[in-house]
Write an enzyme that holds these catalytic residues in place. Sequence first.
Site, PDB file in Angstrom:
ATOM      1  N   PRO A 120      12.951 -12.499  -7.200  1.00  0.00           N
ATOM      2  CG  PRO A 120      11.956 -11.792  -9.201  1.00  0.00           C
ATOM      3  CD  PRO A 120      12.283 -13.034  -8.405  1.00  0.00           C
ATOM      4  CG  ASP A 121      14.161  -6.516  -4.948  1.00  0.00           C
ATOM      5  OD1 ASP A 121      14.095  -6.375  -6.188  1.00  0.00           O
ATOM      6  OD2 ASP A 121      15.055  -5.992  -4.263  1.00  0.00           O
ATOM      7  CG  PHE A 122       7.761  -6.022  -5.872  1.00  0.00           C
ATOM      8  CD1 PHE A 122       6.777  -6.093  -6.831  1.00  0.00           C
ATOM      9  CD2 PHE A 122       7.801  -7.006  -4.896  1.00  0.00           C
ATOM     10  CE1 PHE A 122       5.834  -7.109  -6.819  1.00  0.00           C
ATOM     11  CE2 PHE A 122       6.860  -8.023  -4.873  1.00  0.00           C
ATOM     12  CZ  PHE A 122       5.878  -8.082  -5.837  1.00  0.00           C
ATOM     13  NE  ARG A 123       8.200   0.336  -4.618  1.00  0.00           N
ATOM     14  CZ  ARG A 123       7.277  -0.427  -4.070  1.00  0.00           C
ATOM     15  NH1 ARG A 123       7.640  -1.516  -3.392  1.00  0.00           N
ATOM     16  NH2 ARG A 123       5.997  -0.138  -4.174  1.00  0.00           N
TER      17      ARG A 123
ATOM     18  CD  GLN B 293       5.981  -5.669   3.214  1.00  0.00           C
ATOM     19  OE1 GLN B 293       6.344  -5.421   2.068  1.00  0.00           O
ATOM     20  NE2 GLN B 293       6.326  -4.923   4.241  1.00  0.00           N
ATOM     21  CG  ASN B 294       7.960 -12.056   1.123  1.00  0.00           C
ATOM     22  OD1 ASN B 294       8.057 -10.883   0.764  1.00  0.00           O
ATOM     23  ND2 ASN B 294       8.881 -12.654   1.845  1.00  0.00           N
ATOM     24  CB  ILE B 295       2.516 -13.142  -3.033  1.00  0.00           C
ATOM     25  CG1 ILE B 295       3.433 -12.667  -4.173  1.00  0.00           C
ATOM     26  CG2 ILE B 295       1.803 -11.944  -2.405  1.00  0.00           C
ATOM     27  CD1 ILE B 295       2.683 -11.993  -5.315  1.00  0.00           C
ATOM     28  CG  ASP B 296       7.932 -16.025  -1.571  1.00  0.00           C
ATOM     29  OD1 ASP B 296       7.564 -16.699  -0.582  1.00  0.00           O
ATOM     30  OD2 ASP B 296       8.737 -15.076  -1.479  1.00  0.00           O
TER      31      ASP B 296
ATOM     32  CG  HIS C  18       0.688  -7.785  -0.105  1.00  0.00           C
ATOM     33  ND1 HIS C  18      -0.134  -6.683   0.062  1.00  0.00           N
ATOM     34  CD2 HIS C  18       1.919  -7.386   0.313  1.00  0.00           C
ATOM     35  CE1 HIS C  18       0.560  -5.678   0.558  1.00  0.00           C
ATOM     36  NE2 HIS C  18       1.806  -6.078   0.728  1.00  0.00           N
TER      37      HIS C  18
ATOM     38  CB  CYS D 106     -13.892 -18.755 -11.486  1.00  0.00           C
ATOM     39  SG  CYS D 106     -14.725 -17.834 -12.807  1.00  0.00           S
TER      40      CYS D 106
ATOM     41  CB  CYS E 276     -18.770 -18.692 -11.252  1.00  0.00           C
ATOM     42  SG  CYS E 276     -17.446 -19.938 -11.300  1.00  0.00           S
TER      43      CYS E 276
ATOM     44  CB  CYS F 202     -13.930 -20.885 -14.673  1.00  0.00           C
ATOM     45  SG  CYS F 202     -15.147 -21.744 -13.653  1.00  0.00           S
TER      46      CYS F 202
ATOM     47  CB  CYS G 114     -18.694 -19.588 -15.640  1.00  0.00           C
ATOM     48  SG  CYS G 114     -17.315 -18.713 -14.843  1.00  0.00           S
TER      49      CYS G 114
END
Length: 236
Positions: free
Chosen positions: A104-107, A176-179, A196, A204, A207, A227, A230
């Site tokens: 899916p896109d964002f907007r 721009q994608n993080i997929d 992005h 973590c 730490c 983590c 810690c």
Amino acid sequence: MVLKMAEPETEIRTGAAGNSEDEGEDDDCTPESAEIDDDWKGGPSVEKGKPVSSRAAPRNESRRRSSDGDWKKVEDICEMLRANQFKSVLVVTGAGISTAAGVPDFRSDEGIYQRLEKLNLPEPESVFDITYFRKDPAPFYSLAQELSSFNHKPTFAHRLIKLLDDKGLLQRLYTQNIDGLDAATGLSSDRIVEAHGSFSTASCIDCGGPATEQAKEAIRQAFIPYCTKCEGLVKP
């Protein structure tokens, strides 16, 4: 997409990052079609004339305007690629390149921000806020399941970018994608600039210890990872 010609020294700019309408406009631009010729030499010749330099066409247009006032079809770009008229290609992509994969896109009306409304966030962007993540990491991992490449496959557009690299034409991909779908094609990380970040690594938040596999398993199995050293929260 910016294409730099070998001769004369000109550029073509085509498409717009995040413009899903550009996806699948012309079957000749799919990697499958390009590979029919074995390489991109020997394609139809393109008449040389005035330098071709354009910005993206209007959103629903499948043609691109050049400096001589003519509209350039996507097919023209493909022909010029086959004719070896470009020496390098720089690609800039956004959410539209991945929507055909089911990401899916964002907007849009059915985009990520609409889906996040049910989580009662202070605002949709809070899902990316590290302070809010410390308070409640669940919305972020809900989003991660929607966006990660574990549940999706690269589209024709992703594979075309990989093909450009295989042909020695790709200078760089800025996304721009993080997929992670660009990397899923096998495209080398030194060709990709992820503005992005992505889900390819995790650590973590307290730490700083590496926790990539924990995060990947958490996204696949829908749980929040901590983590092992810690007990801090883990985040891609």
